[in-house]
Write an enzyme that holds these catalytic residues in place. Structure first.
Site, PDB file in Angstrom:
ATOM      1  N   ARG A   1      -0.253  -9.156  12.960  1.00 29.31           N
ATOM      2  CA  ARG A   1      -0.929  -8.104  12.185  1.00 29.31           C
ATOM      3  C   ARG A   1      -1.786  -8.726  11.075  1.00 29.31           C
ATOM      4  O   ARG A   1      -2.857  -8.216  10.753  1.00 29.31           O
ATOM      5  CB  ARG A   1       0.091  -7.129  11.599  1.00 29.31           C
ATOM      6  CG  ARG A   1       0.717  -6.235  12.679  1.00 29.31           C
ATOM      7  CD  ARG A   1       1.975  -5.552  12.200  1.00 29.31           C
ATOM      8  NE  ARG A   1       1.731  -4.631  11.120  1.00 29.31           N
ATOM      9  CZ  ARG A   1       2.618  -4.345  10.167  1.00 29.31           C
ATOM     10  NH1 ARG A   1       3.798  -4.932  10.162  1.00 29.31           N
ATOM     11  NH2 ARG A   1       2.310  -3.501   9.218  1.00 29.31           N
TER      12      ARG A   1
ATOM     13  N   ARG B   1      11.070  -5.781   4.441  1.00 30.29           N
ATOM     14  CA  ARG B   1      10.867  -4.347   4.219  1.00 30.29           C
ATOM     15  C   ARG B   1      11.863  -3.516   5.035  1.00 30.29           C
ATOM     16  O   ARG B   1      12.133  -3.802   6.200  1.00 30.29           O
ATOM     17  CB  ARG B   1       9.440  -3.986   4.643  1.00 30.29           C
ATOM     18  CG  ARG B   1       9.160  -2.499   4.625  1.00 30.29           C
ATOM     19  CD  ARG B   1       7.723  -2.204   4.461  1.00 30.29           C
ATOM     20  NE  ARG B   1       6.903  -2.708   5.556  1.00 30.29           N
ATOM     21  CZ  ARG B   1       5.586  -2.603   5.579  1.00 30.29           C
ATOM     22  NH1 ARG B   1       4.956  -2.048   4.571  1.00 30.29           N
ATOM     23  NH2 ARG B   1       4.904  -3.083   6.587  1.00 30.29           N
TER      24      ARG B   1
ATOM     25  N   LYS C   1       0.830  -1.209   0.000  1.00 33.65           N
ATOM     26  CA  LYS C   1       0.000   0.000   0.000  1.00 33.65           C
ATOM     27  C   LYS C   1       0.866   1.261   0.000  1.00 33.65           C
ATOM     28  O   LYS C   1       0.596   2.197  -0.731  1.00 33.65           O
ATOM     29  CB  LYS C   1      -0.937   0.026   1.220  1.00 33.65           C
ATOM     30  CG  LYS C   1      -1.970  -1.081   1.231  1.00 33.65           C
ATOM     31  CD  LYS C   1      -3.037  -0.845   2.295  1.00 33.65           C
ATOM     32  CE  LYS C   1      -2.500  -0.879   3.704  1.00 33.65           C
ATOM     33  NZ  LYS C   1      -2.005  -2.211   4.132  1.00 33.65           N
TER      34      LYS C   1
ATOM     35  N   ARG D   1      11.094  -1.460  10.472  1.00 30.84           N
ATOM     36  CA  ARG D   1      10.054  -1.083  11.437  1.00 30.84           C
ATOM     37  C   ARG D   1       9.970  -2.148  12.522  1.00 30.84           C
ATOM     38  O   ARG D   1      10.032  -3.341  12.229  1.00 30.84           O
ATOM     39  CB  ARG D   1       8.701  -0.987  10.724  1.00 30.84           C
ATOM     40  CG  ARG D   1       8.491   0.343  10.051  1.00 30.84           C
ATOM     41  CD  ARG D   1       7.266   0.357   9.187  1.00 30.84           C
ATOM     42  NE  ARG D   1       6.095  -0.272   9.778  1.00 30.84           N
ATOM     43  CZ  ARG D   1       4.894  -0.271   9.204  1.00 30.84           C
ATOM     44  NH1 ARG D   1       4.735   0.320   8.044  1.00 30.84           N
ATOM     45  NH2 ARG D   1       3.881  -0.875   9.778  1.00 30.84           N
TER      46      ARG D   1
ATOM     47  N   ARG E   1      -9.878   0.829   8.813  1.00 32.74           N
ATOM     48  CA  ARG E   1      -9.324  -0.495   9.042  1.00 32.74           C
ATOM     49  C   ARG E   1     -10.283  -1.405   9.787  1.00 32.74           C
ATOM     50  O   ARG E   1      -9.952  -2.560  10.059  1.00 32.74           O
ATOM     51  CB  ARG E   1      -8.065  -0.344   9.862  1.00 32.74           C
ATOM     52  CG  ARG E   1      -6.836  -0.995   9.234  1.00 32.74           C
ATOM     53  CD  ARG E   1      -5.684  -0.664  10.117  1.00 32.74           C
ATOM     54  NE  ARG E   1      -4.472  -1.307   9.865  1.00 32.74           N
ATOM     55  CZ  ARG E   1      -3.405  -0.718   9.328  1.00 32.74           C
ATOM     56  NH1 ARG E   1      -3.490   0.487   8.840  1.00 32.74           N
ATOM     57  NH2 ARG E   1      -2.273  -1.364   9.256  1.00 32.74           N
TER      58      ARG E   1
HETATM   59  P1  AMP Z   1       0.537   0.705   8.896  1.00 29.65           P
HETATM   60  O1  AMP Z   1       1.727   1.568   8.718  1.00 29.65           O
HETATM   61  O2  AMP Z   1      -0.637   1.151   8.069  1.00 29.65           O
HETATM   62  O3  AMP Z   1       0.842  -0.762   8.710  1.00 29.65           O
HETATM   63  O4  AMP Z   1       0.070   0.868  10.430  1.00 29.65           O
HETATM   64  C1  AMP Z   1       0.918   0.492  11.496  1.00 29.65           C
HETATM   65  C2  AMP Z   1       0.112   0.344  12.762  1.00 29.65           C
HETATM   66  O5  AMP Z   1      -0.523   1.591  13.100  1.00 29.65           O
HETATM   67  C3  AMP Z   1      -1.019  -0.673  12.722  1.00 29.65           C
HETATM   68  O6  AMP Z   1      -0.559  -1.997  12.939  1.00 29.65           O
HETATM   69  C4  AMP Z   1      -1.918  -0.156  13.837  1.00 29.65           C
HETATM   70  O7  AMP Z   1      -1.391  -0.478  15.115  1.00 29.65           O
HETATM   71  C5  AMP Z   1      -1.804   1.349  13.678  1.00 29.65           C
HETATM   72  N1  AMP Z   1      -2.846   1.866  12.755  1.00 29.65           N
HETATM   73  C6  AMP Z   1      -2.654   2.457  11.548  1.00 29.65           C
HETATM   74  N2  AMP Z   1      -3.819   2.788  10.974  1.00 29.65           N
HETATM   75  C7  AMP Z   1      -4.791   2.395  11.828  1.00 29.65           C
HETATM   76  C8  AMP Z   1      -6.217   2.442  11.814  1.00 29.65           C
HETATM   77  N3  AMP Z   1      -6.904   2.966  10.779  1.00 29.65           N
HETATM   78  N4  AMP Z   1      -6.886   1.930  12.881  1.00 29.65           N
HETATM   79  C9  AMP Z   1      -6.232   1.397  13.936  1.00 29.65           C
HETATM   80  N5  AMP Z   1      -4.901   1.309  14.016  1.00 29.65           N
HETATM   81  C10 AMP Z   1      -4.167   1.799  12.978  1.00 29.65           C
END
Ligand code: AMP
Length: 215
Positions: free
Chosen positions: A172, A128, A14, A161, A89
């Protein structure tokens, strides 16, 4: 003017596609994960709360995320559309967001659902690396930087990360399966969804997206 949502499991690309899309279509890229990571780095109260969940691979509470995003979308730079990466999400977030859009007389243009199988996702997420300075994502095997461990654009040392460790990635993926994948049905119901095959190369995935978004 487009309002686009990028939907898909962790590691599907993404962030990479968001970079391509925002460049070609000149759209503002809003990543909730990036917002949380920036807050963690700055040590804000929001960052402190988010960190507790993120470290465990869990989602940050819905109300908090909705307030954050919906506030961000009222900024002037969102007037001409935006690309949401990582939000909504959960079905709660999607319903809350739809009600918010409706109250403003707005609607989404399209939800791009990028899919790939679990083994590919684990391979991608654990390989990554990301530039802590400019956010550019890499993959040690598939999209390596020209010089190992160094960002092509700004020369910073790439990092992994914390939540890309294999055990957290599996957690996740489970959270995605349980809480995020029901959104596919939700958005199919609203007629907004478009499927993208995320098993292809980043360039081929982007071609599919361009075909959907048009010129
Ligand atoms: P990402 O970078 O999109 O993979 O997000 C990393 C982490 O941020 C996720 O595993 C969640 O802990 C948190 N996070 C990001 N976006 C959301 C969302 N829309 N709702 C809840 N937690 C989020």
């Amino acid at each position: 003017m487009k309002r686009v949502v990028l939907l898909g499991p962790p590691g599907v690309g993404k962030g990479t596609q968001a970079g391509f899309i925002s460049e070609k279509y000149n759209m503002l890229h809003i990543s909730t994960g990036d917002i949380f990571r920036a807050n963690i780095k700055e040590g804000t109260p929001l960052g402190k709360t988010a960190k507790e969940y993120m470290e465990k691979g869990l989602l940050v509470p819905d109300e908090l995320v909705c307030d954050l995003v919906e506030d961000r979308l009222t900024w002037d730079d969102c007037k001409d559309g935006y690309l949401l990466d990582g939000f909504p999400r959960t079905v709660f977030q999607a319903e809350h967001f739809d009600a918010w859009l409706k109250s403003r007389g707005e609607e989404l243009s399209v939800v791009l659902d990028i899919q790939a199988d679990n083994e590919a996702l684990i391979f991608r997420a654990t390989g990554r690396r990301v530039c802590p300075a400019c956010g550019k994502p890499y993959h040690i095997a598939v999209m390596p930087p020209a010089k190992e461990g160094i960002c092509d654009y700004c020369g910073a040392k790439l990092i992994q990360r914390a939540d890309d460790a294999e055990e957290t990635v599996r957690k996740r993926l489970q959270v995605y399966q349980d809480q995020t994948s029901p959104l596919i049905e939700y958005y199919t119901g609203t007629g907004k969804i478009a499927e993208v095959d995320g098993m292809k190369t980043p360039e081929e995935v982007f071609e599919q997206i361009c075909a959907l978004l048009g010129e």
